[in-house]
Design a protein around this motif. Structure first.
Motif, PDB file in Angstrom:
ATOM      1  N   ARG A 246      -0.395  -4.528   9.431  1.00  0.00           N
ATOM      2  CA  ARG A 246       0.969  -4.030   9.225  1.00  0.00           C
ATOM      3  C   ARG A 246       1.425  -3.329  10.508  1.00  0.00           C
ATOM      4  NH1 ARG A 246       3.745  -0.828   4.206  1.00  0.00           N
ATOM      5  NH2 ARG A 246       5.777  -1.620   4.784  1.00  0.00           N
TER       6      ARG A 246
ATOM      7  N   GLN B 166      -3.434  -0.679   8.641  1.00  0.00           N
ATOM      8  CA  GLN B 166      -2.143   0.021   8.700  1.00  0.00           C
ATOM      9  C   GLN B 166      -1.920   0.420  10.147  1.00  0.00           C
ATOM     10  OE1 GLN B 166       0.419   2.257   9.003  1.00  0.00           O
ATOM     11  NE2 GLN B 166       0.065   3.863   7.485  1.00  0.00           N
TER      12      GLN B 166
ATOM     13  N   ASP C  15      10.555   5.435   6.148  1.00  0.00           N
ATOM     14  CA  ASP C  15       9.234   5.090   5.632  1.00  0.00           C
ATOM     15  C   ASP C  15       9.391   4.666   4.168  1.00  0.00           C
ATOM     16  OD1 ASP C  15       6.622   4.907   5.028  1.00  0.00           O
ATOM     17  OD2 ASP C  15       6.053   6.892   5.735  1.00  0.00           O
TER      18      ASP C  15
ATOM     19  N   HIS D 173       3.560   2.991  10.009  1.00  0.00           N
ATOM     20  CA  HIS D 173       4.258   4.287  10.058  1.00  0.00           C
ATOM     21  C   HIS D 173       3.418   5.427  10.598  1.00  0.00           C
ATOM     22  CE1 HIS D 173       5.236   1.967   6.363  1.00  0.00           C
ATOM     23  NE2 HIS D 173       6.407   1.989   6.941  1.00  0.00           N
TER      24      HIS D 173
ATOM     25  N   VAL E 211       7.395   9.461  -3.618  1.00  0.00           N
ATOM     26  CA  VAL E 211       7.249  10.083  -2.295  1.00  0.00           C
ATOM     27  C   VAL E 211       7.165  11.609  -2.421  1.00  0.00           C
ATOM     28  CG1 VAL E 211       8.415  10.461  -0.099  1.00  0.00           C
ATOM     29  CG2 VAL E 211       8.484   8.192  -1.160  1.00  0.00           C
TER      30      VAL E 211
ATOM     31  N   GLU F 202      -4.279   3.325   1.219  1.00  0.00           N
ATOM     32  CA  GLU F 202      -5.027   3.477   2.455  1.00  0.00           C
ATOM     33  C   GLU F 202      -6.308   4.297   2.261  1.00  0.00           C
ATOM     34  OE1 GLU F 202      -2.510   5.205   5.488  1.00  0.00           O
ATOM     35  OE2 GLU F 202      -3.607   7.050   5.411  1.00  0.00           O
TER      36      GLU F 202
ATOM     37  N   GLN G 200      -6.028  -1.349   2.099  1.00  0.00           N
ATOM     38  CA  GLN G 200      -5.479  -0.921   3.388  1.00  0.00           C
ATOM     39  C   GLN G 200      -6.440   0.099   3.995  1.00  0.00           C
ATOM     40  OE1 GLN G 200      -1.867   1.660   4.057  1.00  0.00           O
ATOM     41  NE2 GLN G 200      -0.994  -0.279   4.737  1.00  0.00           N
TER      42      GLN G 200
ATOM     43  N   ASP H 256       7.605  -7.182  -0.059  1.00  0.00           N
ATOM     44  CA  ASP H 256       6.946  -5.978  -0.555  1.00  0.00           C
ATOM     45  C   ASP H 256       7.892  -5.302  -1.553  1.00  0.00           C
ATOM     46  OD1 ASP H 256       4.924  -4.142  -0.559  1.00  0.00           O
ATOM     47  OD2 ASP H 256       5.441  -3.220   1.367  1.00  0.00           O
ATOM     48  N   VAL H 257       7.432  -5.140  -2.780  1.00  0.00           N
ATOM     49  CA  VAL H 257       8.253  -4.428  -3.780  1.00  0.00           C
ATOM     50  C   VAL H 257       7.381  -3.268  -4.268  1.00  0.00           C
ATOM     51  CG1 VAL H 257       9.497  -4.575  -5.969  1.00  0.00           C
ATOM     52  CG2 VAL H 257       9.411  -6.569  -4.452  1.00  0.00           C
ATOM     53  N   VAL H 258       7.500  -2.138  -3.633  1.00  0.00           N
ATOM     54  CA  VAL H 258       6.604  -1.028  -3.951  1.00  0.00           C
ATOM     55  C   VAL H 258       7.219  -0.163  -5.047  1.00  0.00           C
ATOM     56  CG1 VAL H 258       5.413   1.013  -3.054  1.00  0.00           C
ATOM     57  CG2 VAL H 258       5.524  -1.073  -1.699  1.00  0.00           C
ATOM     58  N   ARG H 259       8.254   0.573  -4.692  1.00  0.00           N
ATOM     59  CA  ARG H 259       8.833   1.454  -5.720  1.00  0.00           C
ATOM     60  C   ARG H 259       9.405   0.646  -6.885  1.00  0.00           C
ATOM     61  NH1 ARG H 259      12.168   4.707  -1.438  1.00  0.00           N
ATOM     62  NH2 ARG H 259      12.098   2.600  -0.578  1.00  0.00           N
TER      63      ARG H 259
ATOM     64  N   GLY I  20      11.118  -2.867   2.336  1.00  0.00           N
ATOM     65  CA  GLY I  20      12.204  -1.907   2.463  1.00  0.00           C
ATOM     66  C   GLY I  20      13.306  -2.024   1.437  1.00  0.00           C
ATOM     67  N   ARG I  21      13.101  -1.312   0.346  1.00  0.00           N
ATOM     68  CA  ARG I  21      14.121  -1.198  -0.703  1.00  0.00           C
ATOM     69  C   ARG I  21      14.463  -2.523  -1.360  1.00  0.00           C
ATOM     70  NH1 ARG I  21      18.113   1.594  -2.559  1.00  0.00           N
ATOM     71  NH2 ARG I  21      19.843   1.593  -1.084  1.00  0.00           N
TER      72      ARG I  21
ATOM     73  N   ALA J  16       0.819  -1.216   0.000  1.00  0.00           N
ATOM     74  CA  ALA J  16       0.000   0.000   0.000  1.00  0.00           C
ATOM     75  C   ALA J  16       0.854   1.268   0.000  1.00  0.00           C
ATOM     76  CB  ALA J  16      -0.895  -0.002   1.232  1.00  0.00           C
ATOM     77  N   HIS J  17       0.414   2.249  -0.746  1.00  0.00           N
ATOM     78  CA  HIS J  17       1.053   3.567  -0.735  1.00  0.00           C
ATOM     79  C   HIS J  17       0.063   4.568  -1.318  1.00  0.00           C
ATOM     80  CE1 HIS J  17       1.902   1.484  -4.488  1.00  0.00           C
ATOM     81  NE2 HIS J  17       1.865   2.656  -5.088  1.00  0.00           N
ATOM     82  N   PRO J  18      -0.046   5.748  -0.719  1.00  0.00           N
ATOM     83  CA  PRO J  18      -0.969   6.739  -1.267  1.00  0.00           C
ATOM     84  C   PRO J  18      -0.514   7.179  -2.653  1.00  0.00           C
ATOM     85  CG  PRO J  18       0.151   7.586   0.687  1.00  0.00           C
ATOM     86  CD  PRO J  18       0.697   6.238   0.433  1.00  0.00           C
TER      87      PRO J  18
HETATM   88  C1  LIG Z   1       4.872   7.198  -1.888  1.00  0.00           C
HETATM   89  C2  LIG Z   1       4.857   6.175  -0.780  1.00  0.00           C
HETATM   90  C3  LIG Z   1       3.928   6.266   0.239  1.00  0.00           C
HETATM   91  C4  LIG Z   1       3.807   5.265   1.217  1.00  0.00           C
HETATM   92  N1  LIG Z   1       2.796   5.277   2.134  1.00  0.00           N
HETATM   93  C5  LIG Z   1       2.474   4.142   2.803  1.00  0.00           C
HETATM   94  C6  LIG Z   1       1.237   3.960   3.470  1.00  0.00           C
HETATM   95  O1  LIG Z   1       0.342   4.793   3.452  1.00  0.00           O
HETATM   96  N2  LIG Z   1       1.035   2.817   4.146  1.00  0.00           N
HETATM   97  C7  LIG Z   1       1.989   1.861   4.233  1.00  0.00           C
HETATM   98  O2  LIG Z   1       1.764   0.849   4.891  1.00  0.00           O
HETATM   99  N3  LIG Z   1       3.156   2.007   3.618  1.00  0.00           N
HETATM  100  C8  LIG Z   1       3.404   3.102   2.873  1.00  0.00           C
HETATM  101  N4  LIG Z   1       4.562   3.210   2.170  1.00  0.00           N
HETATM  102  C9  LIG Z   1       5.596   2.229   2.406  1.00  0.00           C
HETATM  103  C10 LIG Z   1       5.517   1.096   1.418  1.00  0.00           C
HETATM  104  O3  LIG Z   1       4.434   0.257   1.624  1.00  0.00           O
HETATM  105  C11 LIG Z   1       6.800   0.303   1.528  1.00  0.00           C
HETATM  106  O4  LIG Z   1       6.881  -0.259   2.786  1.00  0.00           O
HETATM  107  C12 LIG Z   1       8.012   1.188   1.322  1.00  0.00           C
HETATM  108  O5  LIG Z   1       7.887   1.925   0.127  1.00  0.00           O
HETATM  109  C13 LIG Z   1       9.248   0.349   1.247  1.00  0.00           C
HETATM  110  O6  LIG Z   1       9.136  -0.527   0.173  1.00  0.00           O
HETATM  111  P1  LIG Z   1       9.916  -0.244  -1.219  1.00  0.00           P
HETATM  112  O7  LIG Z   1      11.311   0.020  -0.844  1.00  0.00           O
HETATM  113  O8  LIG Z   1       9.710  -1.502  -1.991  1.00  0.00           O
HETATM  114  O9  LIG Z   1       9.302   0.946  -1.871  1.00  0.00           O
HETATM  115  C14 LIG Z   1       4.714   4.208   1.226  1.00  0.00           C
HETATM  116  C15 LIG Z   1       5.714   4.157   0.231  1.00  0.00           C
HETATM  117  C16 LIG Z   1       5.772   5.089  -0.779  1.00  0.00           C
HETATM  118  C17 LIG Z   1       6.801   4.938  -1.879  1.00  0.00           C
END
Ligand SMILES: Cc1cc2nc3c(=O)[nH]c(=O)nc-3n(C[C@H](O)[C@H](O)[C@H](O)COP(=O)(O)O)c2cc1C
Ligand code: SF4
Length: 656
Positions: free
Chosen positions: A223, A170, A269, A173, A354, A63, A105, A320-323, A299-300, A29-31
């Motif tokens: 989480r 959530q 975060d 953070h 971000v 979220e 979320q 978790d692979v977000v970015r 985390g990265r 999840a990420h906004p």
């Molecule tokens: C723009 C952005 C906003 C984020 N906001 C949330 C959030 O609202 N809730 C959450 O659980 N994690 C949030 N995260 C954290 C991600 O879920 C993830 O844990 C974090 O980016 C690390 O993973 P990554 O390195 O694969 O990006 C956010 C990440 C990014 C990039």
């Protein structure tokens, strides 16, 4: 070898509560800032569907707020509004069409928020102001606690009606639940504060209510913040105790493990490239050893090799692979195909993801101009097959080339230097910023795949254009440093680019002038301090590296600057630089902007990070060429940051 062979752990299916996942790659999840009027949009649907199509095993949608007292961002989704249900269906149907499950979320940010948008007091366990927002929240009364629990239930019900496969709470953070769990923010004397059992009560009651609303056939995940890294806050031991309560409840299907608090340790975060990859894995590992629930590590994680290794080593069950999937929606598919080298690896720069979301803008990506625009048809060329010459292999030129090649043109790139990348290469040579250079590597990989020819040591001039007679010339020659009036005639007043390219090698004491506010001055300051120089950075802004806050790099810069003995002087500008006749050292006069009061420095070098000038001579010489359509792109139009170079390159390359 196929990806399933090469990455056996990533592509091992698993049960997550009542559902089965095809692989272990989560798009967490990420906004996004894609909501309109508090509701999800077709932008969301296409964005998530693209990652599902690209092979993610599980999507967790951004979220949603459970109560009107929580509106941390302008574009927060109002999960409690019944109008969300129809919009949810569009999102979930789009993802399910790709055969991938999607969770929602849900959250209340408590005191880690602002009343700017809601015009209501913030709600929190106790009236403890958050260090970032500095707004004192209202301590929840008993009745309001019930309202919050009901809000979670209501929103979970909307998620069920909207077709989600489950929900994630959530509590990491930024969350009211985290605030209740934490001794640092929960000062209550009632049954919701004090002992660990009391502090966990709200979470337990929310879980019961949410499970009641979603029933046994949907997933419920939590989480957790596993180490707040705040004095007196939740520790790993506390988090393990909470995870055991979750497991014992029998109502929870997995836990997510992260560290840091958004507003007190934001750099953890969405950690930037200055934080080591997998920095939060130790908490996932600890939870996994303590409970039998599946654990998501975060985390990265940026490449499949590293993600597979985390699973192989038993740190977590899902990654978790977000970015990584923002930058490349096909991350998982490429890994599965055994082609990890084809992944457009995320830079961990935080500039457009971000950075934009924190500025209340829609999420984007410096490497991927399609992010957030997946719902629009891809631009296509009106006339394919044109002969295109791009002058300059910086990010703008390379993006133009690959977009034009994708659109069906014949493209070659001539670069005057011996390597591609332009200023990106220089930026990547500063301490801790090598990953920024991956941008160019990714672009070159894509150029190769598309058959774009890149030639080095080939400056383009009017004569070359006459000889080769391309149909289209795209000038991407970048920018040049601008010399400040106060530095004219002084050999030891130089630009950061002179230092990073190795043209000069300052020693002794150095005054760095930061009038750009990003990594240019701070990165060069670190490089010089590492080489033994005595460095002071001076800026007319209120903070050195002002925009580092947007990429979550400011806190860490301050820590590193202090450790390296780098001095910082704000609110000052350089008025004059003279040379001492006796010692030859530079005498710099600074003015304190609020009063005009002056002070002096005697240094060996002055290094400038100043706004640059476009290098547009070639464009100006050829723009009215009778037979070659001449365009320009990137810094040679106006010197900006890399995101604009890439976006403009994509736009021009697809519109030829
Ligand atoms: C723009 C952005 C906003 C984020 N906001 C949330 C959030 O609202 N809730 C959450 O659980 N994690 C949030 N995260 C954290 C991600 O879920 C993830 O844990 C974090 O980016 C690390 O993973 P990554 O390195 O694969 O990006 C956010 C990440 C990014 C990039
Ligand atoms: S903007 Fe930077 S950090 Fe964000 S997804 Fe793109 S490459 Fe990664």
């Amino acid at each position: 070898m196929t990806g399933t062979g090469r990455f056996p752990h990533l592509f091992r299916p698993m049960r997550l509560g009542p559902i089965t996942l095809a692989n272990r790659i989560v798009f967490g999840a990420h906004p996004t800032g894609y909501a309109e009027d508090g509701l999800p949009t077709e932008r969301h649907a296409a964005y998530y569907a693209a990652r599902a199509r690209g092979g993610a095993g599980l999507i967790i949608a951004e979220e949603q707020s459970v109560h009107p007292s929580d509106r941390p961002r302008e574009r927060t989704i109002r999960g409690f509004d019944p109008a969300v249900v129809a919009r949810h269906r569009k999102v979930t149907e789009a993802v399910h069409r790709e055969g991938v499950p999607i969770l929602a979320q849900i959250n209340h940010n408590g005191g880690q928020s602002t009343s700017l948008y809601s015009r209501r007091p913030l709600w929190a366990p106790s009236p403890v102001a958050d260090p970032a927002f500095r707004e004192v929240p209202k301590a929840l009364e008993r009745q309001e606690i019930s309202e919050i629990i009901d809000g979670y239930g209501l929103v979970a019900g909307h998620c069920v009606e909207g077709g989600f496969d489950g929900v994630e709470l959530q509590c990491a953070h930024s969350s009211i639940v985290r605030a209740f769990l934490s001794p640092a923010t929960n000062r209550r004397g009632d049954r919701y504060g004090g002992s660990p059992a009391n502090r966990t009560r709200l979470l337990s009651e929310i879980i019961s209510e949410v499970r009641r609303r979603i029933g046994p056939d949907l997933v419920l995940g939590v989480r957790l913040c596993c180490d707040e890294l705040v004095d007196g806050g939740t520790t790993l031991e506390d988090a393990i105790a909470v995870a055991r309560v979750l497991e014992a409840s029998g109502k929870v299907d997995y836990v997510g493990a992260s560290i840091g608090v958004s507003t007190a340790a934001p750099h953890l975060d969405g950690a930037s490239m200055h934080i080591p990859p997998g920095y939060a894995l130790f908490v996932a590992n600890a939870l996994r050893r303590a409970v039998d629930l599946p654990v998501i590590g975060a985390g990265r994680f940026k490449d499949p090799v590293q993600a597979d290794r985390a699973l192989a080593d038993g740190h977590c069950d899902l990654v978790d692979v977000v970015r990584g999937q923002i930058a490349d929606p096909d991350f998982a598919a490429k890994a599965r195909a055994g082609a990890p080298e084809a992944v457009r690896v995320c830079l961990s720069c935080n500039q457009d993801c971000v950075g934009r979301v924190r500025a209340n803008r829609r999420l984007g990506c410096v490497e991927n101009p399609r992010v957030g625009r997946e719902f629009l048809p891809a631009l296509s060329s009106r006339r394919a097959g044109r002969d295109v010459l791009v002058a300059g292999a910086g990010p703008a030129g390379l993006q133009t080339a690959l977009a034009a090649a994708r659109a069906g043109h014949r493209v070659r790139v001539y670069e005057a230097e011996r390597a591609a990348g332009g200023q990106v290469l220089l930026a990547a040579s500063t301490p801790g910023r090598a990953e920024f250079g991956v941008l160019v590597r990714n672009q070159l990989t894509e150029c190769r795949r598309l058959g774009v020819r890149v030639e080095y040591g080939r400056p383009v001039d009017a004569e070359l254009v006459r000889r080769e007679a391309p149909e289209v010339l795209v000038v991407a020659t970048g920018a040049r440093p601008r010399r400040p009036a106060w530095g004219r005639g002084r050999e030891r007043v130089v630009d950061v680019r002179d230092v990073l390219s190795g043209r000069v090698r300052p020693s002794g004491s150095v005054l760095l002038v930061d009038e750009v506010g990003f990594h240019q001055a701070t990165g060069t300051a670190e490089l010089l301090a590492d080489r033994g120089c005595v460095v002071e950075v001076v800026t007319s802004a209120m903070v050195v590296g002002q925009d580092l806050a947007t990429t979550l790099d400011l806190e860490n810069w301050c820590v590193r600057a202090t450790a390296k003995g780098i001095g910082e002087t704000c609110d000052h500008e350089v008025v004059r630089v003279g040379e001492c006749a006796r010692t030859g050292r530079l005498e710099v006069e600074l003015a304190y902007l609020p009063t005009g009061e002056t002070s002096g420095r005697t240094v060996d070098w002055v290094v400038c990070a100043l706004p640059q000038a476009p290098l547009d001579g070639l464009y100006r010489a050829l723009r009215r060429h009778p037979s070659v359509q001449t365009l320009r792109v990137g810094d040679c139009v106006a010197p900006r940051r890399v995101d604009m170079a890439v976006i403009e390159g994509e736009r021009i390359g697809t519109s030829l």
